[in-house]
Design a protein around this motif. Structure first.
Motif, PDB file in Angstrom:
ATOM      1  N   ARG A  67      11.132  55.194 -12.930  1.00  0.00           N
ATOM      2  CA  ARG A  67      10.353  56.421 -12.846  1.00  0.00           C
ATOM      3  C   ARG A  67      11.143  57.443 -12.029  1.00  0.00           C
ATOM      4  NH1 ARG A  67       4.900  56.386 -13.136  1.00  0.00           N
ATOM      5  NH2 ARG A  67       4.715  54.401 -12.018  1.00  0.00           N
ATOM      6  N   THR A  68      11.204  58.661 -12.531  1.00  0.00           N
ATOM      7  CA  THR A  68      11.905  59.719 -11.814  1.00  0.00           C
ATOM      8  C   THR A  68      10.931  60.437 -10.881  1.00  0.00           C
ATOM      9  OG1 THR A  68      13.467  60.054 -13.631  1.00  0.00           O
ATOM     10  CG2 THR A  68      13.229  61.851 -12.054  1.00  0.00           C
ATOM     11  N   TYR A  69      11.214  60.390  -9.602  1.00  0.00           N
ATOM     12  CA  TYR A  69      10.411  61.109  -8.619  1.00  0.00           C
ATOM     13  C   TYR A  69      10.991  62.508  -8.441  1.00  0.00           C
ATOM     14  CZ  TYR A  69       7.322  57.349  -7.177  1.00  0.00           C
ATOM     15  OH  TYR A  69       6.339  56.389  -7.146  1.00  0.00           O
ATOM     16  N   THR A 119       9.364  75.060  -6.964  1.00  0.00           N
ATOM     17  CA  THR A 119      10.797  74.871  -7.172  1.00  0.00           C
ATOM     18  C   THR A 119      11.139  73.407  -6.934  1.00  0.00           C
ATOM     19  OG1 THR A 119      11.329  77.127  -6.493  1.00  0.00           O
ATOM     20  CG2 THR A 119      13.124  75.510  -6.434  1.00  0.00           C
ATOM     21  N   VAL A 120      11.918  72.838  -7.845  1.00  0.00           N
ATOM     22  CA  VAL A 120      12.325  71.443  -7.738  1.00  0.00           C
ATOM     23  C   VAL A 120      13.388  71.300  -6.653  1.00  0.00           C
ATOM     24  CG1 VAL A 120      13.476  69.533  -8.954  1.00  0.00           C
ATOM     25  CG2 VAL A 120      11.770  70.953 -10.144  1.00  0.00           C
ATOM     26  N   GLY A 121      13.240  70.225  -5.862  1.00  0.00           N
ATOM     27  CA  GLY A 121      14.253  69.884  -4.864  1.00  0.00           C
ATOM     28  C   GLY A 121      14.918  68.570  -5.235  1.00  0.00           C
ATOM     29  N   THR A 122      14.630  67.519  -4.498  1.00  0.00           N
ATOM     30  CA  THR A 122      15.219  66.200  -4.746  1.00  0.00           C
ATOM     31  C   THR A 122      14.683  65.584  -6.032  1.00  0.00           C
ATOM     32  OG1 THR A 122      15.454  65.812  -2.375  1.00  0.00           O
ATOM     33  CG2 THR A 122      15.530  63.881  -3.810  1.00  0.00           C
ATOM     34  N   VAL A 123      15.572  65.064  -6.859  1.00  0.00           N
ATOM     35  CA  VAL A 123      15.204  64.311  -8.067  1.00  0.00           C
ATOM     36  C   VAL A 123      15.783  62.911  -7.907  1.00  0.00           C
ATOM     37  CG1 VAL A 123      15.371  64.168 -10.575  1.00  0.00           C
ATOM     38  CG2 VAL A 123      15.203  66.413  -9.455  1.00  0.00           C
ATOM     39  N   LYS A 124      14.906  61.895  -7.924  1.00  0.00           N
ATOM     40  CA  LYS A 124      15.354  60.549  -7.570  1.00  0.00           C
ATOM     41  C   LYS A 124      14.758  59.510  -8.505  1.00  0.00           C
ATOM     42  CE  LYS A 124      13.692  58.843  -3.729  1.00  0.00           C
ATOM     43  NZ  LYS A 124      13.486  58.590  -2.277  1.00  0.00           N
ATOM     44  N   VAL A 161       5.995  64.923  -6.757  1.00  0.00           N
ATOM     45  CA  VAL A 161       5.516  64.663  -5.406  1.00  0.00           C
ATOM     46  C   VAL A 161       5.861  65.832  -4.499  1.00  0.00           C
ATOM     47  CG1 VAL A 161       5.682  62.163  -5.667  1.00  0.00           C
ATOM     48  CG2 VAL A 161       7.654  63.440  -4.813  1.00  0.00           C
ATOM     49  N   GLY A 162       5.172  65.874  -3.350  1.00  0.00           N
ATOM     50  CA  GLY A 162       5.381  66.956  -2.414  1.00  0.00           C
ATOM     51  C   GLY A 162       6.344  66.602  -1.309  1.00  0.00           C
ATOM     52  N   LYS A 163       6.394  67.459  -0.314  1.00  0.00           N
ATOM     53  CA  LYS A 163       7.375  67.337   0.758  1.00  0.00           C
ATOM     54  C   LYS A 163       6.781  66.782   2.047  1.00  0.00           C
ATOM     55  CE  LYS A 163       8.711  71.090   2.810  1.00  0.00           C
ATOM     56  NZ  LYS A 163       9.423  72.373   2.952  1.00  0.00           N
ATOM     57  N   HIS A 164       5.521  66.335   2.000  1.00  0.00           N
ATOM     58  CA  HIS A 164       4.837  65.916   3.218  1.00  0.00           C
ATOM     59  C   HIS A 164       5.116  64.458   3.558  1.00  0.00           C
ATOM     60  CE1 HIS A 164       2.692  69.694   3.382  1.00  0.00           C
ATOM     61  NE2 HIS A 164       2.487  69.580   2.084  1.00  0.00           N
TER      62      HIS A 164
END
Length: 463
Positions: A346-348, A331-336, A387-390
């Motif tokens: 670049r969209t992270y 599931t997508v969270g932050t889009v930056k 990218v991940g959440k770590h």
């Protein structure tokens, strides 16, 4: 929320690109289904991240590999055994499936051995690998009557013989069936860490240095051991089959040399595997029929040159069975959006997993693909990085992706070809529970390995 089994519906067109499980379909609304299960429904019932395994696809790959190799060697009158790589991904259900499709299983630890035995796989259909097997692992292999132990060093010869003195498989006087792993100097694969036949590494005994021949003779000198053959493995994620031909000739020449010196012609040769798969659009996996025919030609040519009969052959196709059968759903969270030093925007895209469920990108730069699977989008694609959440800047799931510019929190992303070394290398970094593995087939789903919980983590902490 269901935590055990469930069902869903999904239909539509086949997903292009050759990376997705065979049953993957895209509906008119742009959502993906696998095994007849809509991934949106699945995410709502089991949560994300989750590994989604297409049972029929995995079984078909196992069956096709066995059939291709059996057919290729049949004209030579030689038998073939295909060994599924337990290290890629192993669960009780998967062990049962691949064994039902005619495969044996190679295990590298006591844990993998225990899973295969719980699945009901006979010990005779298992092989125990490992460069540092413990006494407990050797005893467990002996008690289970494991079909072959792959000896990896000179010192291990005596250790296996001492364990086998009690009788292999509980039968007094029965010898331990062993093979010796050798390094041929041929190395192949996608990264130095997964190239396993060069001299300066931990596996096997060198052919060129004379250690391999000395090891074979030492095994013959131990009455507790039955020398079944010679084992070679040149690497992993191999897309060019040329290396197998060179390695096969080296191993078969060693086999002939041993016969000339001792009069013993070992009956079996294991040529390893590590057959590559496609991870990105346009990449083409090794075809089972093609690689089988190429290896048969190399083996028969070498045996003709050496004046020896074609041996029984074993191969280990590795990730090619488990890898493409599975995707990871996030599931997508932050889009930056981030402006790079070169001026590129670049969209992270941050997802709810990361290096704890797929270590390969962080470990050796492995490349993956990602796609939006919960809806259709008409937005133009933008350069993106998943990218991940770590708490690591290297916590990257997909280095370079083209994703819709309107991607937003709550969307579902799928990363294909994660069945090999995804769950098996997963960790609890940052104390994140590991995802579960869900099998899908005919519109139904069920957990093969349940999701870990925070309570599981706390239960290990003795305070």
């Amino acid at each position: 929320m269901s935590t055990d089994v469930g069902s869903g519906t999904g239909d539509g067109s086949t997903v292009p690109g050759g990376l997705w499980p065979a049953s993957a379909r895209i509906g008119a609304d742009g959502a993906m289904s696998v095994g007849g299960v809509d991934l949106r429904t699945l995410a709502g019932q089991v949560g994300t991240p989750v590994y989604v395994l297409d049972e029929a696809d995995l079984r078909a790959r196992a069956r096709a590999t066995r059939e291709a190799w059996t057919a290729a060697f049949a004209p030579e009158g030689a038998g073939v055994h295909v060994y599924y790589a337990g290290k890629a991904f192993l669960s009780v259900a998967v062990a049962r499936w691949v064994h039902a499709e005619g495969l044996r299983i190679d295990v590298a630890t006591g844990g993998e051995l225990a899973v295969a035995l719980r699945a009901g796989v006979p010990g005779t259909d298992l092989a125990l690998h490992g460069n540092n097997k413990s006494d407990a692992e050797l005893v467990a292999a002996r008690d289970a009557g494991v079909g072959r132990v792959v000896i990896d060093s000179l010192v291990e010869i005596d250790r296996v013989a001492e364990v086998a003195a009690a009788g292999w498989g509980g039968e007094p006087g029965r010898r331990a069936p062993v093979m010796l792993r050798v390094t041929t100097g041929v190395h192949a694969g996608g990264h130095e860490y997964i190239s396993t036949a060069h001299e300066d590494q931990k596996f096997g005994l060198s052919v060129s240095g004379g250690q391999a021949l000395a090891g074979l003779e030492a095994i013959l000198a131990r009455p507790e051991l039955e020398l079944r053959g010679i084992h070679s493995h040149i690497g992993s994620q191999i897309l060019d089959p040329a290396g197998f031909a060179v390695a096969a000739h080296t191993v078969l020449a060693l086999r002939a040399e041993l016969e000339a010196r001792t009069g013993v012609l070992v009956p079996e040769v294991d040529l390893g595997g590590g057959f590559g798969v496609g991870y990105l659009p346009g990449e083409v996996a090794l075809d089972p029929e093609r690689i089988a025919k190429d290896v048969v030609a190399a083996v028969t040519d070498a045996c003709t040159e050496l004046g020896t009969p074609v041996p029984h052959v074993s191969i280990e196709p590795g990730r090619s069975i488990a890898g493409p059968s599975t995707l990871t759903l996030y599931t997508v969270g932050t889009v930056k959006p981030v402006t790079t030093d070169s001026g590129l925007v670049r969209t992270y895209v941050s997802v709810d997993g990361g290096m704890s469920d797929n270590l390969r990108p962080a470990l050796y730069g492995a490349r993956y693909h990602a796609a939006l699977v919960s809806r259709h989008s008409d937005a133009a694609p933008v350069p993106a990085r998943v990218v991940g959440k770590h708490c690591e800047s290297g916590d990257i799931v997909v280095h370079d992706a083209e994703l819709p510019g309107d991607l937003a929190a709550g969307d579902l992303l799928a990363v294909p070809v994660t069945g090999a070394y995804g769950r098996s290398m997963a960790s609890n970094y940052n104390l994140v529970p590991r995802p579960g593995v869900v099998a899908v087939r005919d519109g139904e789903w069920r957990f093969l390995v349940r999701r870990e919980t925070v309570e599981d983590l706390l239960a290990l902490d003795l305070g």
